[in-house]
Design a protein around this motif. Structure first.
Motif, PDB file in Angstrom:
ATOM      1  N   UNK A 182     -19.102 -28.857  49.316  1.00 13.65           N
ATOM      2  CA  UNK A 182     -17.836 -29.577  49.432  1.00 13.65           C
ATOM      3  C   UNK A 182     -17.394 -29.621  50.888  1.00 13.65           C
ATOM      4  N   UNK A 183     -16.962 -30.783  51.398  1.00 18.78           N
ATOM      5  CA  UNK A 183     -16.459 -30.862  52.774  1.00 18.78           C
ATOM      6  C   UNK A 183     -15.123 -30.145  52.917  1.00 18.78           C
ATOM      7  N   UNK A 184     -14.973 -29.397  53.997  1.00 19.18           N
ATOM      8  CA  UNK A 184     -13.750 -28.612  54.203  1.00 19.18           C
ATOM      9  C   UNK A 184     -12.525 -29.504  54.307  1.00 19.18           C
ATOM     10  N   UNK A 185     -12.668 -30.691  54.911  1.00 18.16           N
ATOM     11  CA  UNK A 185     -11.507 -31.549  55.127  1.00 18.16           C
ATOM     12  C   UNK A 185     -10.863 -32.012  53.819  1.00 18.16           C
ATOM     13  N   UNK A 186     -11.627 -31.996  52.713  1.00 20.45           N
ATOM     14  CA  UNK A 186     -11.056 -32.386  51.419  1.00 20.45           C
ATOM     15  C   UNK A 186     -10.888 -31.184  50.487  1.00 20.45           C
ATOM     16  N   UNK A 187     -11.102 -29.991  51.029  1.00 19.85           N
ATOM     17  CA  UNK A 187     -11.089 -28.781  50.216  1.00 19.85           C
ATOM     18  C   UNK A 187      -9.658 -28.352  49.881  1.00 19.85           C
ATOM     19  N   UNK A 188      -9.439 -27.998  48.638  1.00 22.43           N
ATOM     20  CA  UNK A 188      -8.159 -27.444  48.196  1.00 22.43           C
ATOM     21  C   UNK A 188      -8.442 -26.056  47.638  1.00 22.43           C
ATOM     22  N   UNK A 222      -8.244 -19.218  56.107  1.00 14.86           N
ATOM     23  CA  UNK A 222      -8.972 -19.981  57.116  1.00 14.86           C
ATOM     24  C   UNK A 222      -8.912 -21.478  56.821  1.00 14.86           C
ATOM     25  N   UNK A 223      -9.032 -21.849  55.555  1.00 16.41           N
ATOM     26  CA  UNK A 223      -8.991 -23.267  55.194  1.00 16.41           C
ATOM     27  C   UNK A 223      -7.572 -23.820  55.292  1.00 16.41           C
ATOM     28  N   UNK A 224      -6.617 -23.146  54.653  1.00 13.67           N
ATOM     29  CA  UNK A 224      -5.256 -23.683  54.545  1.00 13.67           C
ATOM     30  C   UNK A 224      -4.407 -23.475  55.786  1.00 13.67           C
ATOM     31  N   UNK A 225      -4.592 -22.358  56.478  1.00 13.23           N
ATOM     32  CA  UNK A 225      -3.731 -22.027  57.612  1.00 13.23           C
ATOM     33  C   UNK A 225      -4.333 -22.406  58.969  1.00 13.23           C
TER      34      UNK A 225
END
Length: 405
Positions: free
Chosen positions: A351-357, A391-394
């Protein structure tokens, strides 16, 4: 209705027996609140522990239809839950029209809808973010609002913890707002009222109270993953009341007043919340210093099993379906992607990080989702999914926002 009478009987039966058990073994006191018969209500509460619905429910004689994570509603005990408690399912992190529709049915039948609007138990002792969409939900329900406050439970049952601690806790209705009173408030005023009562610090009631336990620091590494001295990620290890860095030897002990005592090291962080925020800042600093280069895995962890969920349309509407995809796999996070591999090393999901939830569920389950599927990764006992979420959200998501601006 026969089903409602059955559920009310079970509810009343459990309440009689659960109240004294919780008071005796958990130190929890539920303050009674009398509800009018045949009148709808919405109850909002702060969210501290996984069994918060039970803590809340024993203050009331009438049964409550709680909005709950769909993975619970359609899990192992699906038939039992629906037969005796009728929870309203919601997909975590998503706006769910089915949830609103089912809630309106309960209200129109003069029932009670119970909701923990942050949607997430507190890891740090501070209530998770409450989305402003809760105001629109309340306006649609057109029912009196009860704001319920749980205090002291973070001391007795921290979300990251292994065992319960001895101490005092309580739950009670702190504020009542009628439909007319809510209509007289602007959306901003209503939201601020909710935050004032059930938001903020979950440690507010424990001043002067002590919470004792032999294993009071286990498993703090589920939440606190950066050493304050050497700055390494994933080197912290808990045992009983001690919390130690396996690389540099930094050590603190977790005290009954829910503060740390520095045993060895230089940098002192007094509370879990202080350390929690430090971990986020440490990741941001590492990112600024280019310590997360492209093409290299940043975090890698083994997991116990993966569960995949999706919505499937039927004659009854949309239903949540799920299956256990595979067991004993590995997850990896890169700057640009998140991958899931089977135990034989085969890449299953990319999954690409830019679209990751990313959200977190329970004590050790990382939830990754897109528009079609929800992937719940169940880790082992000391699994820290929080570093992935932070790391993803912040960090990465904030970078994308800045670039778009």
């Amino acid at each position: 209705m026969k089903g409602d009478r059955r559920r009310q009987f079970v509810w009343s039966f459990l309440r009689i027996f659960v109240r004294p058990i919780f008071r005796l073994f958990f130190g929890y006191k539920a303050i009674n609140f009398k509800l009018e018969k045949n009148k709808p209500y919405v109850i909002l509460s702060n969210h501290v522990a996984q069994i918060d619905p039970i803590y809340l429910a024993i203050s009331f004689k009438r049964k409550i239809n709680f909005i709950a994570y769909a993975g619970v509603c359609y899990g192992k005990y699906q038939k039992l839950l629906h037969r005796y408690f009728a929870p309203i399912p919601k997909t975590k992190g998503k706006s769910d029209l089915m949830t609103i529709r089912e809630s309106l049915k309960v209200i129109k039948n003069n029932g009670i809808v119970g909701l923990f609007p942050s949607g997430d138990c507190s890891f740090s002792g501070v209530e998770s973010h409450i989305d402003r969409s809760i105001i629109k939900f309340l306006r649609m329900m057109k029912a009196d609002l009860l704001l319920y406050r749980l205090d002291g439970i973070y001391g007795t049952s921290p979300r990251w913890g292994r065992k319960r601690n001895k101490g005092k806790a309580r739950g009670q209705v702190k504020k009542v707002l009628t439909v007319d009173e809510m209509n007289a408030l602007s959306d901003e005023e209503l939201y601020n009222t909710i935050i004032e009562v059930i938001g903020g610090n979950n440690l507010s009631y424990i001043e002067g109270n002590l919470y004792k336990g032999k294993y009071c620091a286990e498993y703090l590494e589920r939440t606190l993953y950066v050493c304050p001295d050497c700055g390494e990620v994933g080197t912290m290890f808990s045992h009983r009341e001690a919390f130690t860095c396996l690389k540099c030897g930094y050590q603190v002990t977790y005290q009954p007043d829910l503060h740390f005592k520095l045993v060895k090291g230089k940098n002192y962080l007094p509370t879990v919340n202080d350390w929690y925020n430090y971990c986020i800042d440490a990741l941001k600093e590492k990112d600024k210093n280019d310590q997360f280069p492209n093409g290299q895995s940043i975090f890698v962890d083994n997991f116990e099993y993966l569960k995949t969920e999706w919505l499937e349309k039927s004659e009854q509407g949309y239903q949540v379906k799920h299956n256990i995809s595979f067991e004993d796999g590995k997850i990896s996070l890169y700057r640009d992607k998140f991958t899931i591999e089977s135990k034989d090393g085969k890449e299953i999901i990319n999954l690409p990080v830019k679209s990751l939830k990313v959200i977190f569920h329970g004590k050790k389950s990382l939830v990754i989702y897109n528009e079609q599927f929800t992937y719940t990764i169940h880790g082992y006992d000391r699994f820290c999914g929080m570093k992935y979420l932070h790391l993803v959200n912040e960090v990465f998501k904030n970078e994308l926002i800045e670039q778009n601006d």
